[in-house]
Write an enzyme that holds these catalytic residues in place. Structure first.
Site, PDB file in Angstrom:
ATOM      1  N   ASP A  72      -3.702   2.209  -5.273  1.00 62.71           N
ATOM      2  CA  ASP A  72      -2.428   2.218  -4.535  1.00 62.71           C
ATOM      3  C   ASP A  72      -2.213   0.982  -3.674  1.00 62.71           C
ATOM      4  O   ASP A  72      -1.352   0.983  -2.805  1.00 62.71           O
ATOM      5  CB  ASP A  72      -2.320   3.491  -3.691  1.00 62.71           C
ATOM      6  CG  ASP A  72      -2.939   3.351  -2.301  1.00 62.71           C
ATOM      7  OD1 ASP A  72      -3.987   2.699  -2.173  1.00 62.71           O
ATOM      8  OD2 ASP A  72      -2.356   3.900  -1.361  1.00 62.71           O
ATOM      9  N   GLU A  73      -2.972  -0.069  -3.919  1.00 59.39           N
ATOM     10  CA  GLU A  73      -2.967  -1.186  -2.990  1.00 59.39           C
ATOM     11  C   GLU A  73      -3.170  -2.498  -3.739  1.00 59.39           C
ATOM     12  O   GLU A  73      -4.022  -2.575  -4.615  1.00 59.39           O
ATOM     13  CB  GLU A  73      -4.131  -0.941  -2.027  1.00 59.39           C
ATOM     14  CG  GLU A  73      -4.218  -1.853  -0.875  1.00 59.39           C
ATOM     15  CD  GLU A  73      -5.492  -1.617  -0.066  1.00 59.39           C
ATOM     16  OE1 GLU A  73      -6.246  -0.664  -0.349  1.00 59.39           O
ATOM     17  OE2 GLU A  73      -5.743  -2.417   0.823  1.00 59.39           O
ATOM     18  N   ASP A 101       0.863  -1.184   0.000  1.00 54.56           N
ATOM     19  CA  ASP A 101       0.000   0.000   0.000  1.00 54.56           C
ATOM     20  C   ASP A 101       0.898   1.232   0.000  1.00 54.56           C
ATOM     21  O   ASP A 101       1.778   1.362   0.848  1.00 54.56           O
ATOM     22  CB  ASP A 101      -0.904  -0.037   1.243  1.00 54.56           C
ATOM     23  CG  ASP A 101      -1.965   1.053   1.230  1.00 54.56           C
ATOM     24  OD1 ASP A 101      -3.145   0.726   1.414  1.00 54.56           O
ATOM     25  OD2 ASP A 101      -1.609   2.233   1.044  1.00 54.56           O
TER      26      ASP A 101
HETATM   27  P1  TTP Z   1      -5.305   4.934   1.244  1.00 56.56           P
HETATM   28  O1  TTP Z   1      -4.269   3.903   0.914  1.00 56.56           O
HETATM   29  O2  TTP Z   1      -6.415   4.548   2.162  1.00 56.56           O
HETATM   30  O3  TTP Z   1      -4.614   6.191   1.898  1.00 56.56           O
HETATM   31  P2  TTP Z   1      -3.223   6.874   1.578  1.00 56.56           P
HETATM   32  O4  TTP Z   1      -2.443   6.101   0.571  1.00 56.56           O
HETATM   33  O5  TTP Z   1      -3.461   8.296   1.223  1.00 56.56           O
HETATM   34  O6  TTP Z   1      -2.492   6.873   2.972  1.00 56.56           O
HETATM   35  P3  TTP Z   1      -1.871   5.629   3.774  1.00 56.56           P
HETATM   36  O7  TTP Z   1      -2.086   4.421   2.913  1.00 56.56           O
HETATM   37  O8  TTP Z   1      -0.418   5.945   3.938  1.00 56.56           O
HETATM   38  O9  TTP Z   1      -2.607   5.586   5.051  1.00 56.56           O
HETATM   39  O10 TTP Z   1      -5.964   5.467  -0.078  1.00 56.56           O
HETATM   40  C1  TTP Z   1      -5.230   5.634  -1.269  1.00 56.56           C
HETATM   41  C2  TTP Z   1      -5.700   6.846  -2.021  1.00 56.56           C
HETATM   42  O11 TTP Z   1      -7.088   6.753  -2.302  1.00 56.56           O
HETATM   43  C3  TTP Z   1      -5.524   8.134  -1.234  1.00 56.56           C
HETATM   44  O12 TTP Z   1      -4.221   8.702  -1.407  1.00 56.56           O
HETATM   45  C4  TTP Z   1      -6.620   8.990  -1.768  1.00 56.56           C
HETATM   46  C5  TTP Z   1      -7.703   8.031  -2.198  1.00 56.56           C
HETATM   47  N1  TTP Z   1      -8.794   8.024  -1.186  1.00 56.56           N
HETATM   48  C6  TTP Z   1      -9.917   8.828  -1.408  1.00 56.56           C
HETATM   49  O13 TTP Z   1      -9.999   9.503  -2.435  1.00 56.56           O
HETATM   50  N2  TTP Z   1     -10.915   8.843  -0.459  1.00 56.56           N
HETATM   51  C7  TTP Z   1     -10.832   8.111   0.698  1.00 56.56           C
HETATM   52  O14 TTP Z   1     -11.744   8.173   1.546  1.00 56.56           O
HETATM   53  C8  TTP Z   1      -9.676   7.285   0.913  1.00 56.56           C
HETATM   54  C9  TTP Z   1      -9.541   6.469   2.180  1.00 56.56           C
HETATM   55  C10 TTP Z   1      -8.687   7.277  -0.057  1.00 56.56           C
HETATM   56 MG    MG Z   2      -2.204   4.063   0.733  1.00 61.61          MG
END
Ligand code: TTP
Ligand code: MG
Length: 436
Positions: free
Chosen positions: A105-106, A11
């Site tokens: 991103d995952e 991730d």
């Molecule tokens: P995440 O992987 O949940 O968050 P992140 O990568 O920003 O942070 P981290 O993993 O380090 O905790 O989500 C990935 C992307 O998806 C995030 O950068 C933006 C988008 N996203 C949204 O648009 N709305 C949301 O509610 C969430 C959780 C994520």
């Molecule tokens: Mg993330």
């Protein structure tokens, strides 16, 4: 559980915000919030520097501004996020053919199908993280490795940001014991409330309960699967795109598009990309859909069964363009996408296109999206190019003027200058810089 199974979960850290900091050197090390514009907008994500002030995903933008007024508040640049996402997913498929993306991103990776030596897991993971940073020009990812999807995902979360953790099979029970029940896949707010009501707050509490008690509270299927997960028994396989339910792509625009031929050109490009992925997955699509989001964020999807099954770019593109023909685009479109689904294992190309309209009705669905990640016109964060000053991004705009910071991924923090929005030397939405 397959004994000795090794599943990797990766991730990216603060993904959208990290892309912004990478491309905007003046924002590195600073609080950055993506999304949350407009009265109802919500935050998509925040850099770790902004999280210190309590800014979180899905928080109203107004609340984020209150908590962290000095952050840079930016609109989203989906093309840039997708560019990095594709590079990351490509890197993962070089490790194993079984990669299951969960979002941009995952992803999960089944390491049983890789040639990684389990005795040197940490070295492999570090090499993966180094290569990811190199190919994305500096993004970081957190990685978890364990015997199941559940524990691998918890392991990557525990390693955030910019870390990794490898959980050996005999450590898994301890590793998850103190997790709140909410972290178990499938436990939402309703189940959580039921469990709290009977005094179960952690995974260890679940293990002490009897199977009968969980079944009584949650029903047979949910109760039993929860008990299995509490003992880290999770059989879910990594489902690669071959088994995916749909393969799709979409484009968000910085300016609303009203020109139908322009939209058709974009749809054809999307169709080409989707067709390539359908071919890579070795499947054939029976259904093609297009998604169109308007300037007011209303979104409609139109889907049509092809009557046959195809992996051909021309067939997917033709169906997509036909579906678009049923949509009135005059009010301005800010997103289009092409999606294929309903896969077959072999091709059945339709020979007679003419009967399609009669036999295959279009289904239309619509929804309203209130996502705060909007980027139209000169939104803060948008990329621009100036004939004399080069590449930069919109710092602020109003009253017919736009203020640009001239810097890019490879420069040092740059100067700020203001122009009239109709300055002919200024160009919105330039091509993305290619990644290394
Ligand atoms: P995440 O992987 O949940 O968050 P992140 O990568 O920003 O942070 P981290 O993993 O380090 O905790 O989500 C990935 C992307 O998806 C995030 O950068 C933006 C988008 N996203 C949204 O648009 N709305 C949301 O509610 C969430 C959780 C994520
Ligand atoms: Mg993330």
């Amino acid at each position: 559980m397959r004994s000795g199974a090794r599943i990797l979960h990766l991730d990216l850290d603060a993904f959208f915000a990290a892309v912004e900091q990478r491309d905007k050197p003046s924002l590195r090390g600073k609080p950055v919030v993506v999304g949350g514009a407009g009265p109802r907008g919500v935050v998509a994500t925040a850099s770790y520097e902004a999280r210190v002030f309590g800014v979180r995903s899905a928080m109203p933008g107004t609340e984020a501004r209150r908590r962290c007024p000095h952050a840079a508040f930016l609109g989203g640049r989906f093309a840039a996020y997708r560019q990095s996402s594709e590079v990351v997913m490509q890197l993962l498929t070089e490790i194993s053919p079984a990669v299951e993306p969960l979002s941009l991103d995952e992803a999960f990776v089944d390491l049983a199908l890789s040639d990684w030596d389990p005795a040197h897991m940490a070295d492999h993971v570090e090499e993966l993280r180094r290569e990811l940073a190199r190919r994305t020009a500096g993004l970081t990812a957190s990685v978890g490795v364990a015997s199941s999807k559940f524990v691998a995902k918890i392991a990557s979360e525990a390693a955030k940001p910019d870390g990794f953790s490898i959980v050996e099979e005999d450590e898994e029970l301890d590793f998850i014991a103190e997790l709140p029940v909410r972290s178990v896949p499938g436990v939402g707010p309703v189940t959580e409330a039921k469990l709290t009501a009977i005094g179960m707050r952690t995974v260890a509490d679940l293990r002490r309960a009897s199977r009968e008690e969980l079944v009584r509270e949650l029903g047979r299927a949910a109760g039993e699967s929860l008990m299995e997960l509490a003992f880290a028994r999770d059989n879910r396989r990594v489902q690669s795109e071959r088994e995916a339910k749909s393969i799709s792509t979409e484009d968000t625009f910085a300016v609303n598009i009203v020109d139908r031929s322009e939209l058709e050109r974009i749809l054809r490009r999307d169709a080409a990309q989707v067709a390539k992925r359908v071919q890579q997955a070795g499947v054939f699509a029976r259904t093609v859909a297009v998604k169109v989001r308007f300037a007011d964020f209303t979104t409609i999807s139109k889907a049509r069964s092809l009557g046959g099954a195809t992996d051909r770019e021309e067939s997917i593109a033709a169906a997509a363009v036909e579906l678009l023909a049923e949509v009135d685009v005059r009010e301005g479109v800010r997103l289009v996408g092409v999606s294929t689904s309903n896969f077959a294992a072999s091709a059945q190309e339709r020979l007679f296109d003419e009967d399609r309209q009669a036999s295959e009705p279009t289904t239309t669905t619509s929804e309203v999206d209130v996502s705060g990640v909007r980027g139209h016109g000169w939104f803060p964060g948008a990329e621009v190019f100036h004939r004399d000053h080069g590449r930069g991004w919109v710092w602020g705009a109003g009253l017919g003027r736009v203020t640009i910071r001239f810097e890019n991924r490879d420069s040092s923090p740059g100067p700020v200058r203001t122009f009239r929005v109709d300055d002919p030397a200024l160009m919105a939405n330039p091509e993305l810089l290619p990644l290394p």
